[in-house]
Design an enzyme around this catalytic site. Structure first.
Site, PDB file in Angstrom:
ATOM      1  N   GLY A  11       0.789  -1.232   0.000  1.00 42.87           N
ATOM      2  CA  GLY A  11       0.000   0.000   0.000  1.00 42.87           C
ATOM      3  C   GLY A  11       0.818   1.278   0.000  1.00 42.87           C
ATOM      4  N   LYS A  65      -8.387 -13.791 -10.840  1.00 44.66           N
ATOM      5  CA  LYS A  65      -9.314 -12.872 -11.503  1.00 44.66           C
ATOM      6  C   LYS A  65     -10.449 -12.529 -10.548  1.00 44.66           C
ATOM      7  CE  LYS A  65     -11.950 -16.593 -13.682  1.00 44.66           C
ATOM      8  NZ  LYS A  65     -12.490 -17.152 -14.922  1.00 44.66           N
ATOM      9  N   HIS A 111       0.963   1.090 -13.205  1.00 53.45           N
ATOM     10  CA  HIS A 111       1.787  -0.045 -13.655  1.00 53.45           C
ATOM     11  C   HIS A 111       3.267   0.352 -13.652  1.00 53.45           C
ATOM     12  CE1 HIS A 111       2.512  -3.868 -15.613  1.00 53.45           C
ATOM     13  NE2 HIS A 111       3.438  -3.222 -16.310  1.00 53.45           N
TER      14      HIS A 111
HETATM   15  C1  GAR Z   1       3.274  -0.941  -7.598  1.00 48.54           C
HETATM   16  O1  GAR Z   1       4.612  -0.956  -7.996  1.00 48.54           O
HETATM   17  C2  GAR Z   1       2.368  -1.032  -8.810  1.00 48.54           C
HETATM   18  O2  GAR Z   1       2.871  -0.388  -9.943  1.00 48.54           O
HETATM   19  C3  GAR Z   1       2.315  -2.514  -9.019  1.00 48.54           C
HETATM   20  O3  GAR Z   1       2.197  -3.046  -7.723  1.00 48.54           O
HETATM   21  C4  GAR Z   1       2.937  -2.212  -6.828  1.00 48.54           C
HETATM   22  C5  GAR Z   1       2.076  -1.942  -5.610  1.00 48.54           C
HETATM   23  O4  GAR Z   1       2.854  -1.403  -4.584  1.00 48.54           O
HETATM   24  N1  GAR Z   1       1.192  -2.897  -9.843  1.00 48.54           N
HETATM   25  C6  GAR Z   1       1.247  -3.829 -10.774  1.00 48.54           C
HETATM   26  O5  GAR Z   1       2.240  -4.482 -10.999  1.00 48.54           O
HETATM   27  C7  GAR Z   1      -0.040  -4.039 -11.523  1.00 48.54           C
HETATM   28  N2  GAR Z   1       0.156  -4.929 -12.629  1.00 48.54           N
HETATM   29  P1  GAR Z   1       2.170  -0.809  -3.290  1.00 48.54           P
HETATM   30  O6  GAR Z   1       1.251  -1.876  -2.707  1.00 48.54           O
HETATM   31  O7  GAR Z   1       3.317  -0.507  -2.375  1.00 48.54           O
HETATM   32  O8  GAR Z   1       1.418   0.431  -3.688  1.00 48.54           O
END
Ligand code: GAR
Length: 192
Positions: A11, A65, A111
Site C-alpha cells: 500500500g 481474476k 503499472h
Molecule cells: C506498484 O509498484 C504497482 O505499480 C504494481 O504493484 C505495486 C504496488 O505497490 N502494480 C502492478 O504491478 C499491476 N500490474 P504498493 O502496494 O506498495 O502500492
C-alpha cells in the site's frame, strides 16, 4: 470526486495518495474507502492511520481474476461508497466485464513500466534484465485487455550504470508515488 482505492499489497502508493490528500495536494479528490482482496495486506493498515474505512472484501472463488460472487461483492461495496473514481494501486487481479461495465471509464491503474513495454507481472525486473536504458511507470484507464487501456500519464526513470534490481525498483516506486497522486489531482479538476 469520491475515490476508492483497491490494492493487494503493502500500500505504499495508497499511502502516497493519502499523504497528498493530507497535504492538500489532491485537488477535489477525496479517498472515501480502501479495499483489499487480501485480509492481511499492509494497505488495510492505512485505514486507521489516515482515518479512512479500510476493508477486506472476499474475492472468492477465483485466485487471479475477479469474477462471479467476489466480483459482485466488490461492485456492491464500491457502489455503496458512491465512488466517482476507482484507483487500482497494486490490485493484483484481472478485472472482467461485469466490473468494468459497473464503473465504465472511471477505473485507473498504476503499472511499474513504460507501457506498452513490459505488461503483466515482474515488470521492473523484466525491464532490468532486458537492459533498457529507460523504464518508468504508467497510469492508464483500465479496459478488458490487461495493461492496454489508454495512457493518462507516464514518468520516465533512467537506468543508471551500476543500478541493481533493488536500486532501480526503489526509483520506480519513488516515481510512482509522485505520479499517481498527481494524476488523481488532475482528474479531479473540471475539464478546461
Ligand atoms: C506498484 O509498484 C504497482 O505499480 C504494481 O504493484 C505495486 C504496488 O505497490 N502494480 C502492478 O504491478 C499491476 N500490474 P504498493 O502496494 O506498495 O502500492
Amino acid at each position: 470526486m469520491r475515490v476508492v482505492i483497491l490494492g493487494s499489497g503493502r500500500g505504499s502508493n495508497a499511502e502516497a495518495i493519502l499523504r497528498a490528500q493530507a497535504a492538500g495536494r489532491l485537488g477535489a479528490a477525496r479517498v472515501v474507502q480502501i479495499l483489499s482482496d487480501k485480509s492481511d495486506a499492509g494497505i488495510l493498515d492505512l485505514g486507521l492511520r489516515f482515518g479512512v474505512p479500510a476493508t477486506f472484501v472476499d474475492p472468492a472463488p477465483f485466485k487471479t481474476k475477479l469474477e462471479g460472487p467476489g466480483e459482485e461483492r466488490f461492485i456492491a461495496t464500491i457502489k455503496a461508497a458512491r465512488a466517482d473514481l476507482v484507483v487500482l494501486a497494486g490490485f493484483m487481479r484481472v478485472l472482467k466485464p461485469g466490473f468494468l461495465e459497473a464503473f465504465v471509464g472511471n477505473i485507473i491503474n498504476l503499472h511499474p513500466s513504460l507501457l506498452p513495454a513490459f505488461p503483466g507481472l515482474d515488470s521492473i525486473s523484466q525491464a532490468f534484465r532486458t537492459g533498457v536504458r529507460v523504464t518508468g511507470c504508467t497510469v492508464h484507464y483500465v479496459t478488458q485487455e490487461v495493461d492496454a487501456g489508454r495512457i493518462i500519464e507516464q514518468t520516465q526513470v533512467p537506468v543508471e550504470p551500476g543500478d541493481t534490481l533493488e536500486t532501480l525498483t526503489a526509483r520506480v516506486h519513488a516515481a510512482e508515488h509522485q505520479l499517481l497522486p498527481a494524476v488523481i489531482e488532475r482528474l479531479s479538476q473540471p475539464a478546461r
